[in-house]
Design a protein around this motif. Structure first.
Motif, PDB file in Angstrom:
ATOM      1  N   MET A   1      -2.755   5.330 -12.028  1.00 27.13           N
ATOM      2  CA  MET A   1      -3.452   5.234 -10.758  1.00 27.13           C
ATOM      3  C   MET A   1      -4.364   3.999 -10.714  1.00 27.13           C
ATOM      4  SD  MET A   1      -5.961   8.068  -8.997  1.00 27.13           S
ATOM      5  CE  MET A   1      -4.724   9.342  -9.313  1.00 27.13           C
TER       6      MET A   1
ATOM      7  N   ILE B   1      -3.676   0.714  -8.272  1.00 28.19           N
ATOM      8  CA  ILE B   1      -4.697   0.343  -7.293  1.00 28.19           C
ATOM      9  C   ILE B   1      -5.160  -1.092  -7.529  1.00 28.19           C
ATOM     10  CG2 ILE B   1      -7.043   0.816  -6.490  1.00 28.19           C
ATOM     11  CD1 ILE B   1      -6.505   3.763  -6.961  1.00 28.19           C
ATOM     12  N   TYR B   2      -5.355  -1.451  -8.790  1.00 29.40           N
ATOM     13  CA  TYR B   2      -5.755  -2.826  -9.089  1.00 29.40           C
ATOM     14  C   TYR B   2      -4.669  -3.823  -8.684  1.00 29.40           C
ATOM     15  CZ  TYR B   2      -6.680  -7.061 -11.730  1.00 29.40           C
ATOM     16  OH  TYR B   2      -6.871  -8.372 -12.077  1.00 29.40           O
TER      17      TYR B   2
ATOM     18  N   SER C   1     -12.997  -5.034  -9.101  1.00 33.30           N
ATOM     19  CA  SER C   1     -11.846  -4.148  -9.326  1.00 33.30           C
ATOM     20  C   SER C   1     -11.496  -4.048 -10.804  1.00 33.30           C
ATOM     21  CB  SER C   1     -10.637  -4.648  -8.528  1.00 33.30           C
ATOM     22  OG  SER C   1     -10.321  -5.987  -8.877  1.00 33.30           O
TER      23      SER C   1
ATOM     24  N   GLY D   1       2.461   1.643  -3.399  1.00 33.31           N
ATOM     25  CA  GLY D   1       1.479   2.109  -4.375  1.00 33.31           C
ATOM     26  C   GLY D   1       1.195   3.591  -4.245  1.00 33.31           C
TER      27      GLY D   1
ATOM     28  N   ILE E   1       0.832  -1.207   0.000  1.00 29.62           N
ATOM     29  CA  ILE E   1       0.000   0.000   0.000  1.00 29.62           C
ATOM     30  C   ILE E   1       0.865   1.254   0.000  1.00 29.62           C
ATOM     31  CG2 ILE E   1      -1.664   1.328   1.355  1.00 29.62           C
ATOM     32  CD1 ILE E   1      -2.837  -1.318   2.303  1.00 29.62           C
TER      33      ILE E   1
END
Length: 219
Positions: free
Chosen positions: A81, A85-86, A111, A56, A53
């Motif tokens: 982005m 996130i995926y 997702s 990312g 996280i």
């Protein structure tokens, strides 16, 4: 402490509060219970999602900064982005998570749907995502849910994930009747498959589904 093999719970009672079967006793060493084994490998596994996280977020912020400085007239950062996130969701929820297979399928379909909609909207919105990609993605998720139902004995979490996947399968039809989608047959295929799956649920598995949910939620 007693244990129920069917429901995978521990209880102080002699009878399982969920299935009412006789429980078997568990021998627990007090020394082991007072001083549990320190597992460094599990600690590293718990750190990996947090690291993913943070990495990312750093990638997204860096790309936002570069995009606004170098090419402010073309916001390519949305592609990065969505992809980042995926990737984080796939790593944390699909690869590293111990969640049920059904919830992983639902998470992947949801997702990926958002990612495809984002890419389509940022590249001119030619509606290829809602006309073809999302319906076929939903059908693929329904096929995987069907295979999991046929090959594994599902618990209440698996049944809830199946219900969520069937509910999500009507999204293409909603997009078509609301005017966003312009091609009907992919949405019709997804809706027809979900209706067939609902019929199979009621004909072959409604007793098992209701039994699992009623025991878990005390209905």
């Amino acid at each position: 402490m007693n244990h129920c093999e069917k429901c995978s719970i521990n209880s102080k009672h002699n009878v399982c509060p969920l299935c009412s079967q006789q429980l078997s006793a568990i021998n627990i060493d007090l020394a082991d219970r007072s001083y549990p084994f320190y597992d460094r490998e599990s600690l590293e596994k718990r750190r990996t999602p947090k690291i993913a996280i943070i990495a990312g977020l750093m990638i997204i912020l860096t790309c936002v900064f570069i995009n606004l400085i170098v090419m402010p007239h073309y916001l390519w950062v949305f592609y990065v982005m969505g992809t980042v996130i995926y990737a984080v969701v796939s790593l944390n929820h699909t690869i590293l998570s111990k969640s049920h297979l059904g919830s992983k399928i639902v998470g992947q379909v949801a997702s990926l749907t958002l990612l495809l909609l984002l890419i389509d909207s940022q590249s001119g919105f030619f509606k290829w995502s809602i006309n073809y990609a999302v319906p076929f993605l939903v059908v693929a998720g329904l096929v995987m849910v069907t295979l999991s139902i046929l090959t594994k004995r599902l618990k209440w979490k698996g049944h809830i994930s199946s219900v969520l996947m069937v509910t999500l399968s009507f999204l293409p039809a909603v997009l078509y009747f609301s005017g966003f989608s312009t091609v009907i047959w992919p949405s019709a295929v997804a809706s027809l498959y979900s209706l067939m799956l609902i019929v199979c649920f009621f004909v072959y598995a409604h007793h098992a589904v209701w039994s699992q949910l009623s025991r878990r939620f005390h209905i």
